[in-house]
Motif scaffolding. Structure first.
Motif, PDB file in Angstrom:
ATOM      1  N   GLY A 182       0.813  -1.210   0.000  1.00 55.80           N
ATOM      2  CA  GLY A 182       0.000   0.000   0.000  1.00 55.80           C
ATOM      3  C   GLY A 182       0.847   1.261   0.000  1.00 55.80           C
ATOM      4  O   GLY A 182       2.030   1.228   0.330  1.00 55.80           O
ATOM      5  N   CYS A 183       0.220   2.380  -0.346  1.00 53.37           N
ATOM      6  CA  CYS A 183       0.928   3.667  -0.393  1.00 53.37           C
ATOM      7  C   CYS A 183       1.533   4.026   0.959  1.00 53.37           C
ATOM      8  O   CYS A 183       2.661   4.500   1.036  1.00 53.37           O
ATOM      9  N   ARG A 184       0.769   3.827   2.021  1.00 45.32           N
ATOM     10  CA  ARG A 184       1.248   4.187   3.355  1.00 45.32           C
ATOM     11  C   ARG A 184       2.500   3.380   3.703  1.00 45.32           C
ATOM     12  O   ARG A 184       3.486   3.921   4.209  1.00 45.32           O
ATOM     13  N   SER A 185       2.480   2.068   3.415  1.00 40.63           N
ATOM     14  CA  SER A 185       3.651   1.225   3.712  1.00 40.63           C
ATOM     15  C   SER A 185       4.856   1.649   2.877  1.00 40.63           C
ATOM     16  O   SER A 185       5.981   1.699   3.381  1.00 40.63           O
ATOM     17  N   ALA A 186       4.609   1.958   1.603  1.00 42.82           N
ATOM     18  CA  ALA A 186       5.707   2.380   0.732  1.00 42.82           C
ATOM     19  C   ALA A 186       6.310   3.688   1.221  1.00 42.82           C
ATOM     20  O   ALA A 186       7.533   3.849   1.266  1.00 42.82           O
ATOM     21  N   ARG A 187       5.453   4.640   1.607  1.00 40.71           N
ATOM     22  CA  ARG A 187       5.949   5.916   2.123  1.00 40.71           C
ATOM     23  C   ARG A 187       6.785   5.711   3.387  1.00 40.71           C
ATOM     24  O   ARG A 187       7.833   6.342   3.557  1.00 40.71           O
ATOM     25  N   MET A 188       6.329   4.823   4.266  1.00 40.65           N
ATOM     26  CA  MET A 188       7.072   4.564   5.503  1.00 40.65           C
ATOM     27  C   MET A 188       8.419   3.924   5.185  1.00 40.65           C
ATOM     28  O   MET A 188       9.451   4.326   5.726  1.00 40.65           O
ATOM     29  N   ASP A 189       8.408   2.912   4.312  1.00 42.07           N
ATOM     30  CA  ASP A 189       9.656   2.224   3.951  1.00 42.07           C
ATOM     31  C   ASP A 189      10.662   3.174   3.303  1.00 42.07           C
ATOM     32  O   ASP A 189      11.869   3.042   3.503  1.00 42.07           O
TER      33      ASP A 189
END
Length: 139
Positions: free
Chosen positions: A124-131
């Motif tokens: 997801g976008c949120r996970s990608a942004r965090m990573d």
């Protein structure tokens, strides 16, 4: 180049920086004596005539879109360089090819491959942004 400052910078580049680049590039060609030269961007397309003066085969790899601008002078110059000085022009997409030369010169589209097997499509976008450390409010 659409401002007096831009025009002055372009003239300065043409008179002082570009001749130094051409001389240095010419020296490199004389030293290495390559069979083929691959120019990797429209920004270095002005070096095509230097290569051809040595009788060396040239490939121009167009990775960007040539913008026509207000008068189209730079665009026409790049088109002429691509069509008359490069032995082969490689584009990364049909749009760039159609926009600069179309089918008027020896050109081909070779797409840059994207190895989809190395990407998690379910991330997801949120996970990608965090990573990646990208703030949630960043565009």
């Amino acid at each position: 180049m659409y401002t007096p400052r831009g025009a002055a910078k372009t003239i300065q580049w043409l008179l002082f920086k570009q001749p130094k680049s051409v001389k240095r590039f010419n020296d490199i060609l004389l030293t290495l004596k390559p069979d083929i030269v691959h120019l990797n961007s429209l920004t270095i397309a002005p070096l095509l005539p230097v290569v051809k003066q040595h009788g060396i085969a040239t490939v121009l790899h167009v990775r960007e879109t040539a913008i026509k601008g207000s008068f189209g002078i730079r665009w026409r110059w790049l088109r002429r360089l691509a069509c008359h000085w490069a032995d082969q022009v490689i584009y990364i997409c049909r749009y760039n090819k159609e926009h600069l030369t179309g089918d008027t010169c020896n050109s081909v589209v070779i797409y840059n491959p994207v190895p989809f097997e190395t990407y998690d499509k379910n991330l997801g976008c949120r996970s990608a942004r965090m990573d990646l450390g990208i703030p949630s409010q960043a565009k």
